[in-house]
Design a protein around this motif. Structure first.
Motif, PDB file in Angstrom:
ATOM      1  N   UNK A 103      30.301  55.668  35.079  1.00 35.66           N
ATOM      2  CA  UNK A 103      30.154  56.053  36.487  1.00 35.66           C
ATOM      3  C   UNK A 103      30.987  55.139  37.384  1.00 35.66           C
ATOM      4  N   UNK A 104      31.050  55.516  38.647  1.00 36.60           N
ATOM      5  CA  UNK A 104      31.790  54.684  39.600  1.00 36.60           C
ATOM      6  C   UNK A 104      31.109  53.330  39.782  1.00 36.60           C
ATOM      7  N   UNK A 105      29.792  53.271  39.535  1.00 31.76           N
ATOM      8  CA  UNK A 105      29.076  51.992  39.593  1.00 31.76           C
ATOM      9  C   UNK A 105      29.584  51.046  38.511  1.00 31.76           C
ATOM     10  N   UNK A 106      29.856  51.604  37.317  1.00 32.93           N
ATOM     11  CA  UNK A 106      30.392  50.779  36.227  1.00 32.93           C
ATOM     12  C   UNK A 106      31.763  50.218  36.594  1.00 32.93           C
ATOM     13  N   UNK A 107      32.586  51.078  37.190  1.00 33.18           N
ATOM     14  CA  UNK A 107      33.931  50.650  37.601  1.00 33.18           C
ATOM     15  C   UNK A 107      33.823  49.559  38.661  1.00 33.18           C
ATOM     16  N   UNK A 108      32.889  49.751  39.612  1.00 31.57           N
ATOM     17  CA  UNK A 108      32.709  48.767  40.694  1.00 31.57           C
ATOM     18  C   UNK A 108      32.314  47.412  40.133  1.00 31.57           C
ATOM     19  N   UNK A 109      31.404  47.405  39.167  1.00 30.04           N
ATOM     20  CA  UNK A 109      30.979  46.132  38.566  1.00 30.04           C
ATOM     21  C   UNK A 109      32.136  45.433  37.857  1.00 30.04           C
ATOM     22  N   UNK A 110      32.912  46.220  37.111  1.00 33.61           N
ATOM     23  CA  UNK A 110      34.016  45.629  36.350  1.00 33.61           C
ATOM     24  C   UNK A 110      35.105  45.095  37.270  1.00 33.61           C
ATOM     25  N   UNK A 111      35.365  45.825  38.367  1.00 37.24           N
ATOM     26  CA  UNK A 111      36.423  45.414  39.287  1.00 37.24           C
ATOM     27  C   UNK A 111      35.939  44.366  40.300  1.00 37.24           C
ATOM     28  N   UNK A 112      34.627  44.196  40.396  1.00 42.64           N
ATOM     29  CA  UNK A 112      34.081  43.230  41.337  1.00 42.64           C
ATOM     30  C   UNK A 112      34.150  43.684  42.780  1.00 42.64           C
ATOM     31  N   UNK A 113      34.014  45.007  42.984  1.00 41.44           N
ATOM     32  CA  UNK A 113      34.059  45.553  44.336  1.00 41.44           C
ATOM     33  C   UNK A 113      32.854  46.471  44.525  1.00 41.44           C
ATOM     34  N   UNK A 114      32.717  47.046  45.726  1.00 43.96           N
ATOM     35  CA  UNK A 114      31.607  47.957  45.988  1.00 43.96           C
ATOM     36  C   UNK A 114      31.909  49.353  45.451  1.00 43.96           C
ATOM     37  N   UNK A 115      30.835  50.145  45.280  1.00 41.85           N
ATOM     38  CA  UNK A 115      31.007  51.521  44.812  1.00 41.85           C
ATOM     39  C   UNK A 115      31.787  52.348  45.831  1.00 41.85           C
ATOM     40  N   UNK A 116      31.558  52.076  47.116  1.00 38.21           N
ATOM     41  CA  UNK A 116      32.282  52.809  48.164  1.00 38.21           C
ATOM     42  C   UNK A 116      33.779  52.540  48.060  1.00 38.21           C
ATOM     43  N   UNK A 117      34.148  51.284  47.766  1.00 39.51           N
ATOM     44  CA  UNK A 117      35.567  50.937  47.610  1.00 39.51           C
ATOM     45  C   UNK A 117      36.181  51.703  46.445  1.00 39.51           C
ATOM     46  N   UNK A 118      35.459  51.773  45.335  1.00 33.89           N
ATOM     47  CA  UNK A 118      35.950  52.527  44.163  1.00 33.89           C
ATOM     48  C   UNK A 118      36.195  53.979  44.538  1.00 33.89           C
ATOM     49  N   UNK A 119      35.227  54.579  45.231  1.00 36.54           N
ATOM     50  CA  UNK A 119      35.349  55.988  45.611  1.00 36.54           C
ATOM     51  C   UNK A 119      36.578  56.229  46.483  1.00 36.54           C
TER      52      UNK A 119
END
Length: 366
Positions: free
Chosen positions: A7-23
């Motif tokens: 999910x985008x939450x997983x990407x956010x955790x790995x990248x060290x950013x917020x879920x909104x930023x990933x989106x």
């Protein structure tokens, strides 16, 4: 059993950013506020995890049916029927139809309905209770594409729009009423108090806290139904039966009780019938309280003391949140979509009717 989807939450955790930023980065909605380093981190994290953006059907947007999906855990309790009434009244005003998913608190059913969302392509989704924890990543993922609103327990921290209910406050109000009347030995009857149904435990905890603060915590007897009850398909009288059967047990085990509380009105109705069958007078021999202020509680022959927390209004508010989100997306004023989280809460109040009074001992003194 449930294969974990990236999910985008997983990407956010790995990248060290917020879920909104990933989106925003992956949907190419970024501008100069995102550095090249942030964009690189997000794109690399998504590639490493194999994350794919959910497909949006822009070309069919104008042909979409005006459809809202409502997730409901139980249609045998008037509480959820009242929520649906509020949702439907507002949806109808706006020209929307409803598709109701009755999950029956079954994980497999909830998962099946969530997987149907892309094919149903609704314009909004409303949960009338907290989503199961194992599906929260899916719900947050879908909420980036479809407006979501959840009618939830205030103590749950969700990155999704919510109409909130402080269940512990409901419990405290119920306890204060009985304490003010002078009740010192009370029973509390509840459905299964499982981790999945945290809102139930919050209501019980709030009730118990007031009695503990009055140094009467040991005088509260909590009777909760067996966890198996939540695994069965709920019958039309499931919660009523919990109230009825557990009241019989309480009466046999604790003669000192002067009041019995039901976690909701349906349980309280079962409590009342069990007391009448055992020849108890209400409120002369035993006071009874419920919660939700459903239609039957107001009937003259029942006249149940209960808690009003404006259930129908909450359904309407959840629908209003969806409508606001739809308008925001349809009337975007910049290349970036704003990230906004709505939270609405009503102040509950007690409705005192004919099932609560002073305990027996105080009545004999007057």
């Amino acid at each position: 059993m449930y294969k974990k989807k990236v999910t985008s939450s997983d990407v956010a955790r790995k990248a060290g950013v917020s879920q909104a930023t990933v989106s925003m980065v992956l949907n190419k909605k970024y501008n100069v506020s995102f550095s090249k380093d942030v964009i690189r981190k997000v794109e690399e994290a998504a590639a490493e995890l194999g994350y794919e953006l959910p497909k949006r059907k822009h070309h069919t947007e104008n042909k979409r049916e005006k459809l809202l999906v409502v997730f409901c855990p139980n249609l045998t309790n008037p509480y959820y029927v009242m929520l649906l009434q509020g949702i439907e009244s507002r949806a109808t005003e706006q020209g929307f139809g409803l598709f109701v998913c009755n999950t029956q608190r079954n994980l497999e059913l909830e998962e099946r309905y969530l997987k149907m969302m892309p094919s149903l392509n609704p314009q909004g989704v409303i949960y009338t209770c907290n989503p199961s924890r194992c599906f929260m990543p899916s719900v947050e993922e879908l909420s980036a594409q479809i407006p979501f609103a959840i009618i939830n327990n205030q103590n749950e921290k969700l990155d999704v729009d919510a109409v909130e209910l402080d269940n512990s406050k409901l419990g405290r109000i119920m306890a204060k009423h009985l304490l003010e009347l002078g009740h010192q030995h009370v029973g509390y009857i509840a459905p299964p108090l499982t981790v999945r149904q945290k809102q139930r435990s919050k209501r019980v905890e709030g009730f118990l806290k007031e009695f503990k603060d009055a140094d009467l915590g040991n005088n509260v007897i909590i009777k909760a139904a067996n966890e198996k009850m939540d695994k069965d398909v709920p019958g039309i009288d499931s919660e009523y039966r919990i109230g009825y059967d557990l009241t019989k047990e309480l009466l046999a085990e604790h003669e000192e009780l002067t009041a019995i509380v039901g976690l909701n009105d349906m349980i309280a109705f079962g409590i009342l019938d069990a007391l009448y069958d055992e020849k108890y007078k209400v409120p002369g021999d035993m006071s009874v309280m419920g919660c939700d202020n459903t239609l039957f509680a107001r009937m003259q022959k029942i006249s149940l003391t209960t808690i009003e927390h404006f259930v129908i209004y909450k359904g309407r508010d959840a629908c209003d949140i969806i409508m606001k989100k739809i308008k925001t997306r349809d009337r975007q004023y910049s290349e970036m979509e704003p990230i906004s989280i709505y939270h609405v809460e009503y102040e509950p109040r007690i409705v005192i009717r004919g099932t609560t009074s002073y305990p027996r001992a105080r009545k004999r003194k007057t």
